[in-house]
Design a protein around this motif. Sequence first.
Motif, PDB file in Angstrom:
ATOM      1  N   GLN A  98       0.509  -1.218  -0.205  1.00  0.00           N
ATOM      2  CA  GLN A  98       0.135  -0.329   0.315  1.00  0.00           C
ATOM      3  C   GLN A  98       0.611   1.027  -0.343  1.00  0.00           C
ATOM      4  O   GLN A  98       0.439   2.726  -0.587  1.00  0.00           O
ATOM      5  CB  GLN A  98      -0.591  -0.065   1.389  1.00  0.00           C
ATOM      6  CG  GLN A  98      -2.132   0.949   1.157  1.00  0.00           C
ATOM      7  CD  GLN A  98      -2.825   1.005   2.326  1.00  0.00           C
ATOM      8  OE1 GLN A  98      -2.718   0.463   3.045  1.00  0.00           O
ATOM      9  NE2 GLN A  98      -3.547   2.110   2.519  1.00  0.00           N
ATOM     10  N   ARG A 114       2.475   2.190  -3.220  1.00  0.00           N
ATOM     11  CA  ARG A 114       1.934   2.570  -4.598  1.00  0.00           C
ATOM     12  C   ARG A 114       1.418   4.004  -4.387  1.00  0.00           C
ATOM     13  O   ARG A 114       0.618   4.088  -4.736  1.00  0.00           O
ATOM     14  CB  ARG A 114       0.589   1.682  -4.771  1.00  0.00           C
ATOM     15  CG  ARG A 114       0.460   0.524  -5.126  1.00  0.00           C
ATOM     16  CD  ARG A 114      -0.382  -0.198  -5.958  1.00  0.00           C
ATOM     17  NE  ARG A 114      -1.186  -0.869  -4.287  1.00  0.00           N
ATOM     18  CZ  ARG A 114      -1.981  -0.877  -3.551  1.00  0.00           C
ATOM     19  NH1 ARG A 114      -2.726  -0.107  -3.603  1.00  0.00           N
ATOM     20  NH2 ARG A 114      -2.883  -1.429  -2.316  1.00  0.00           N
ATOM     21  N   ARG A 115       1.358   4.446  -2.987  1.00  0.00           N
ATOM     22  CA  ARG A 115       1.334   5.955  -2.580  1.00  0.00           C
ATOM     23  C   ARG A 115       2.634   7.409  -2.787  1.00  0.00           C
ATOM     24  O   ARG A 115       3.971   6.728  -2.294  1.00  0.00           O
ATOM     25  CB  ARG A 115       1.242   6.405  -1.484  1.00  0.00           C
ATOM     26  CG  ARG A 115      -0.560   5.509  -1.797  1.00  0.00           C
ATOM     27  CD  ARG A 115      -1.694   5.575  -0.433  1.00  0.00           C
ATOM     28  NE  ARG A 115      -2.019   7.242  -0.430  1.00  0.00           N
ATOM     29  CZ  ARG A 115      -3.189   7.453  -1.291  1.00  0.00           C
ATOM     30  NH1 ARG A 115      -3.434   6.809  -1.923  1.00  0.00           N
ATOM     31  NH2 ARG A 115      -3.472   8.467  -1.207  1.00  0.00           N
ATOM     32  N   THR A 167      -0.179  12.105   1.052  1.00  0.00           N
ATOM     33  CA  THR A 167      -0.361  11.437  -0.630  1.00  0.00           C
ATOM     34  C   THR A 167      -1.427  10.729  -1.569  1.00  0.00           C
ATOM     35  O   THR A 167      -2.401  11.150  -0.645  1.00  0.00           O
ATOM     36  CB  THR A 167       0.858   9.819   0.274  1.00  0.00           C
ATOM     37  OG1 THR A 167      -0.993   9.112   0.722  1.00  0.00           O
ATOM     38  CG2 THR A 167       1.145  10.072   1.384  1.00  0.00           C
ATOM     39  N   GLY A 185      -2.080   8.099  -4.604  1.00  0.00           N
ATOM     40  CA  GLY A 185      -2.529   7.490  -4.844  1.00  0.00           C
ATOM     41  C   GLY A 185      -2.574   7.123  -6.369  1.00  0.00           C
ATOM     42  O   GLY A 185      -1.332   6.381  -7.635  1.00  0.00           O
ATOM     43  N   ASP A 186      -3.302   8.018  -7.516  1.00  0.00           N
ATOM     44  CA  ASP A 186      -2.881   8.621  -8.510  1.00  0.00           C
ATOM     45  C   ASP A 186      -3.345   9.785  -8.929  1.00  0.00           C
ATOM     46  O   ASP A 186      -3.963  10.599  -7.926  1.00  0.00           O
ATOM     47  CB  ASP A 186      -3.760   7.060  -9.486  1.00  0.00           C
ATOM     48  CG  ASP A 186      -4.987   7.320  -9.187  1.00  0.00           C
ATOM     49  OD1 ASP A 186      -5.843   8.206  -8.430  1.00  0.00           O
ATOM     50  OD2 ASP A 186      -5.720   6.496  -9.288  1.00  0.00           O
TER      51      ASP A 186
END
Length: 485
Positions: free
Chosen positions: A154, A157-158, A196, A198-199
């Motif tokens: 997790q 991915r951030r 943060t 993620g996308d």
Amino acid sequence: MAVTNSEIAAIFSRIGDLLEIQGENPFRVRAYRNAARMVRGLSRSLAEMVEQGEVLEALPTIGKDLAAKIREIVATGSLRKLTELETTVSPGLVDLLQVPGLGPKRLKILRDYLNIHDVGELEKAARQGLVHQLPGFGVKTEQNILRELSELQQRIRRYLWADVEEIAEQLLAYLRKQPGVKKVEMAGSYRRRRETVGDLDILVSAAKSAKVTDAFTAFEAVERVISKGHTRSTVVLRTGLQVDLRVVPQVSFGAAWHYFTGSKAHNIAVRVMGVQRGLKVNEYGIFDKQGKRIAGRTEKEIYAQMGLQWMEPELREKRGELEAAATGRLPKLIVAADLRGDLHCHTTRSDGQDSLEAMAKAARALGHDYLAITEHSQHLGIARGLDPDELLAHCDAIDELNDRLAGIRLLKGLEADILEDGSLDMPDHVLQRLDICLGAIHSAFGLSEKKQTERVIRAMDNPHFNILAHPTARLIGKRPACRLD
């Protein structure tokens, strides 16, 4: 589009990690780490400096070799040195640097003693009880490793918000220049300024003839196109960051912007409010019982239909903002123009990047009334912390600068280490000379909640203690918060 400072810093950081895993000269490793830190904190674009032919060697920590590497990265988007190093070290081993508590030195021990090269091998060894037997490890470390491994994917991915800001703004500027484009805005956690992301989610309104998805997928920083359609496209940038583009009609732009900004909990609550009013709320607009769209062009329309004030994206986390908006009690966010000064700054006297005078003049240029100079204390050797005599001399230098520099007031300060027993690593007679004292945890992060809390309270009992700096000692995505009551 230009290579960002964050990309350059990431390359230098990775080289430093790889060199340390290989057991390279520590001075060479430190050179790359210092360069990465300087680049990440630089207020100017290195790509622009290269384009304008500026002398990069004039920058702190940047010599002839590193300057040449920066120029290569700016010109090509990559660095041959990194490519060569990555062939000698397992990618999985470098990924393990994401595990809090596992630095390059420990990774080298894991590789040399247990032949560990990736997450799976480490987890297996830890579960078998092999890790705690290694030099520099222990049972508690082994337990911590197992706990952190469960959350590793997790975190990987951030991305830190600040690390994606530059490329996000470049992408917005690029899309806004495309023919036929009417409106381009960022949504998602980036717009809500979460720590943060993620996308990235981008919304576009454009004329039917516009070739906005063609332009989006052709953006120079795109490494891979995952999908491409008339209304939605997804790409992955060379940093690994995924970006989704959605093309929406102007009549629905506000509704879509609200929907894709989130948060999910906030959106659900707004939809429930709509249902209670006999309305349907979705990304296309607000519709009455007959299916007629009655709002959706702007976000203000969406909130107005619910009897709410429009609210800043940062507030949309379902933490009472809807109730506050219904009664006109929304808080006003602090913005840069509100700031009068800064109470936590370092200069080159410890681990800062600019001189005392340069910092003072920069603060004055920002319109600040005051600036506290709070160098590190002696216990934090890695930050070139000051001993008592050095701190007193530094105070003299601040007094001298205050006497001759108008328009800004410098405060004499210190970021003192809170030692494990709760004492500060600077004598009281020296602390008396200061205008402000920050106390900070820089070691013994793993104490129990009871011991950590007692430690901080004992430090606060010192009459010279003013501010608890970075209270949880967390490093986002790298080190969890201390256990404190």
